[in-house]
Design an enzyme around this catalytic site. Structure first.
Site, PDB file in Angstrom:
ATOM      1  N   GLU A 121      -3.479   9.044   8.443  1.00 25.93           N
ATOM      2  CA  GLU A 121      -2.060   8.930   8.026  1.00 25.93           C
ATOM      3  C   GLU A 121      -1.513   9.497   8.761  1.00 25.93           C
ATOM      4  O   GLU A 121      -0.105   9.595   9.884  1.00 25.93           O
ATOM      5  CB  GLU A 121      -1.611   9.139   6.162  1.00 25.93           C
ATOM      6  CG  GLU A 121      -1.529   8.131   5.685  1.00 25.93           C
ATOM      7  CD  GLU A 121      -0.686   7.196   5.898  1.00 25.93           C
ATOM      8  OE1 GLU A 121       0.759   7.144   6.202  1.00 25.93           O
ATOM      9  OE2 GLU A 121      -1.183   5.891   5.120  1.00 25.93           O
ATOM     10  N   ASP A 150       0.682  -1.048   0.445  1.00 28.20           N
ATOM     11  CA  ASP A 150       0.041  -0.162  -0.017  1.00 28.20           C
ATOM     12  C   ASP A 150       1.112   1.553  -0.124  1.00 28.20           C
ATOM     13  O   ASP A 150       1.864   0.795   0.154  1.00 28.20           O
ATOM     14  CB  ASP A 150      -0.743   0.138   1.206  1.00 28.20           C
ATOM     15  CG  ASP A 150      -1.805   0.857   1.332  1.00 28.20           C
ATOM     16  OD1 ASP A 150      -1.832   1.634  -0.008  1.00 28.20           O
ATOM     17  OD2 ASP A 150      -1.784   2.026   1.989  1.00 28.20           O
ATOM     18  N   SER A 151       0.206   2.238  -0.112  1.00 30.73           N
ATOM     19  CA  SER A 151       0.811   3.612  -0.697  1.00 30.73           C
ATOM     20  C   SER A 151       0.793   3.974   1.320  1.00 30.73           C
ATOM     21  O   SER A 151       2.284   5.043   1.179  1.00 30.73           O
ATOM     22  CB  SER A 151      -0.009   4.682  -0.698  1.00 30.73           C
ATOM     23  OG  SER A 151      -1.202   4.874   0.269  1.00 30.73           O
ATOM     24  N   CYS A 198      -4.179  -1.376  -2.220  1.00 37.28           N
ATOM     25  CA  CYS A 198      -4.606   0.245  -1.899  1.00 37.28           C
ATOM     26  C   CYS A 198      -5.015   0.377  -3.832  1.00 37.28           C
ATOM     27  O   CYS A 198      -5.399  -0.315  -4.548  1.00 37.28           O
ATOM     28  CB  CYS A 198      -3.266   0.772  -2.564  1.00 37.28           C
ATOM     29  SG  CYS A 198      -3.074   2.932  -2.981  1.00 37.28           S
ATOM     30  N   ASN A 199      -6.139   1.032  -3.131  1.00 36.60           N
ATOM     31  CA  ASN A 199      -7.492   1.349  -4.557  1.00 36.60           C
ATOM     32  C   ASN A 199      -6.478   1.907  -5.759  1.00 36.60           C
ATOM     33  O   ASN A 199      -6.897   1.459  -7.403  1.00 36.60           O
ATOM     34  CB  ASN A 199      -8.293   1.752  -4.646  1.00 36.60           C
ATOM     35  CG  ASN A 199      -9.236   0.776  -3.484  1.00 36.60           C
ATOM     36  OD1 ASN A 199     -10.484   0.060  -3.511  1.00 36.60           O
ATOM     37  ND2 ASN A 199      -9.104   0.694  -2.197  1.00 36.60           N
ATOM     38  N   THR A 200      -6.134   3.020  -5.412  1.00 35.16           N
ATOM     39  CA  THR A 200      -5.453   3.696  -6.323  1.00 35.16           C
ATOM     40  C   THR A 200      -3.978   2.659  -7.289  1.00 35.16           C
ATOM     41  O   THR A 200      -4.253   2.910  -8.629  1.00 35.16           O
ATOM     42  CB  THR A 200      -4.911   4.967  -6.393  1.00 35.16           C
ATOM     43  OG1 THR A 200      -5.621   5.298  -5.119  1.00 35.16           O
ATOM     44  CG2 THR A 200      -4.498   5.900  -6.942  1.00 35.16           C
ATOM     45  N   TYR A 235      -0.937   8.137  -2.610  1.00 39.70           N
ATOM     46  CA  TYR A 235      -1.111   7.707  -4.207  1.00 39.70           C
ATOM     47  C   TYR A 235      -1.651   8.462  -4.802  1.00 39.70           C
ATOM     48  O   TYR A 235      -2.224   9.166  -6.081  1.00 39.70           O
ATOM     49  CB  TYR A 235      -1.348   6.149  -4.286  1.00 39.70           C
ATOM     50  CG  TYR A 235      -0.009   5.460  -4.289  1.00 39.70           C
ATOM     51  CD1 TYR A 235       1.709   5.691  -3.978  1.00 39.70           C
ATOM     52  CD2 TYR A 235       0.072   3.732  -4.802  1.00 39.70           C
ATOM     53  CE1 TYR A 235       2.907   5.635  -4.226  1.00 39.70           C
ATOM     54  CE2 TYR A 235       1.520   3.724  -3.964  1.00 39.70           C
ATOM     55  CZ  TYR A 235       2.359   3.881  -3.794  1.00 39.70           C
ATOM     56  OH  TYR A 235       4.151   2.956  -3.863  1.00 39.70           O
ATOM     57  N   GLY A 236      -3.093   8.535  -4.143  1.00 39.81           N
ATOM     58  CA  GLY A 236      -4.213   9.059  -4.364  1.00 39.81           C
ATOM     59  C   GLY A 236      -4.853  10.549  -5.402  1.00 39.81           C
ATOM     60  O   GLY A 236      -5.654  10.379  -6.034  1.00 39.81           O
ATOM     61  N   CYS A 295     -11.043   3.538  -0.752  1.00 40.91           N
ATOM     62  CA  CYS A 295      -9.286   2.868  -0.559  1.00 40.91           C
ATOM     63  C   CYS A 295      -9.099   3.243   0.697  1.00 40.91           C
ATOM     64  O   CYS A 295     -10.257   2.853   2.203  1.00 40.91           O
ATOM     65  CB  CYS A 295      -9.538   4.886  -0.213  1.00 40.91           C
ATOM     66  SG  CYS A 295      -7.806   5.184   0.973  1.00 40.91           S
ATOM     67  N   THR A 296      -7.956   1.719   1.190  1.00 37.93           N
ATOM     68  CA  THR A 296      -8.422   0.546   2.014  1.00 37.93           C
ATOM     69  C   THR A 296      -7.977   1.692   3.755  1.00 37.93           C
ATOM     70  O   THR A 296      -7.265   1.130   5.056  1.00 37.93           O
ATOM     71  CB  THR A 296      -7.248   0.118   1.836  1.00 37.93           C
ATOM     72  OG1 THR A 296      -5.676   1.177   1.481  1.00 37.93           O
ATOM     73  CG2 THR A 296      -7.315  -1.094   0.683  1.00 37.93           C
ATOM     74  N   HIS A 297      -7.581   3.012   3.801  1.00 40.01           N
ATOM     75  CA  HIS A 297      -7.416   4.255   4.808  1.00 40.01           C
ATOM     76  C   HIS A 297      -8.648   3.781   5.612  1.00 40.01           C
ATOM     77  O   HIS A 297      -8.878   4.299   6.377  1.00 40.01           O
ATOM     78  CB  HIS A 297      -7.043   5.476   4.367  1.00 40.01           C
ATOM     79  CG  HIS A 297      -5.182   5.358   4.114  1.00 40.01           C
ATOM     80  ND1 HIS A 297      -4.906   5.021   2.784  1.00 40.01           N
ATOM     81  CD2 HIS A 297      -4.730   6.014   4.908  1.00 40.01           C
ATOM     82  CE1 HIS A 297      -3.572   4.950   3.398  1.00 40.01           C
ATOM     83  NE2 HIS A 297      -2.964   5.585   4.034  1.00 40.01           N
TER      84      HIS A 297
END
Length: 268
Positions: free
Chosen positions: A151, A9-10, A72-74, A41-42, A184-186
């Site tokens: 984050e 993931d980012s 990570c979706n992006t 990344y988004g 988004c995985t966040h």
């Protein structure tokens, strides 16, 4: 097969997927890569995200993983097909599992996708849903305030979260959609507040569960599950400073044995 599963993931968001894999497959070892130096990344161009995703995936392959989960979706939207062509091991993204779960959950074929700018602009969720059922209405909304909240360790500050949700989602309160995809995985770290924002009237889909189930299905088919009872320490690779990462890891997945490696990917 006692090789590890690579999860990337980012930043810290992919831990929501890693946690579900650990829960469903407790004998598997995870090598997780968080690209914190270049997170998020988004808001980056998809071609740049593709380059970063390939670099991270190459590093995981060099560690001998038996599978890569692009948590990570992006990154999934930007590079999944490239990774599938590049390696001879399975590569799984989070978009198709999330899309399938939303289709199964919705009763009125009307869904909302909350995601990063890059994922929304890619149309990846809309395309994945329409590939299965073209009758669905898909409304996508970019939520650039959400990733920094996670984050920057502000996801437990209910005032900060609720203000961001109101500013971002107020235009969706009157929609008829009965299902919300956390694209988004966040975002699962904000899932409870998102669910409350909609008054509990909408299904909230976290693709982590479906992604972990797909991992298990592929390993069952290829007979590549780890030997039972042979648990190993998980490895957390952080491109950058690991202090914030370790805090969220301890808060979000407190029950695991792990070691952290800080690296400078750009130096490789």
């Amino acid at each position: 097969m006692d090789k590890p599963i690579g999860v990337m993931d980012s930043g810290v968001g992919g831990l929501t997927v890693a946690k579900e894999i650990m829960r469903q497959l407790p004998d598997e070892q995870i090598i997780y890569f968080g690209d914190l130096r270049r997170c998020p990344y988004g808001d980056r161009p998809l071609e740049e995200v593709r380059q970063y995703t390939v670099e991270v995936a190459d590093h995981l392959v060099s560690r001998g993983v038996k599978m890569i989960v692009v948590a990570c979706n992006t990154a999934t939207a930007a590079a999944l097909s490239d990774l599938e062509d590049r390696y001879d091991i399975p590569v799984i993204g989070v978009i198709n599992p999330g899309a399938r779960s939303a289709i199964q959950s919705s009763n009125n074929q009307d869904v909302i996708v909350l995601a990063t700018n890059a994922t929304v602009n890619s149309g990846a969720y809309r395309d994945a849903i329409h590939h299965i059922n073209g009758g669905f209405r898909v409304t996508s909304l970019a939520c650039p305030k959400f990733v920094p909240i996670v984050e920057e360790l502000r996801y437990k500050d209910k005032v900060v979260v609720r203000v961001a949700l109101h500013q971002t989602l107020k235009g969706l309160l009157g929609t008829s959609a009965d299902t919300v995809i956390l694209g988004c995985t966040h975002y699962p770290l904000l899932a409870g507040e998102i669910r409350d924002f909609f008054g509990g009237r909408k299904n909230v889909i976290d693709s982590g569960y479906e992604t972990a189930r797909e991992v298990s299905s592929i390993m069952t088919y290829s007979r590549s599950h780890a030997a039972p009872g042979n648990r190993k320490t998980h490895v957390m690779i952080v491109n950058g400073d690991s202090s914030r990462f370790e805090y969220i890891l301890g808060d979000w997945i407190p029950f695991i044995d792990y070691k952290i490696e800080e690296i400078d990917l750009e130096a490789y």
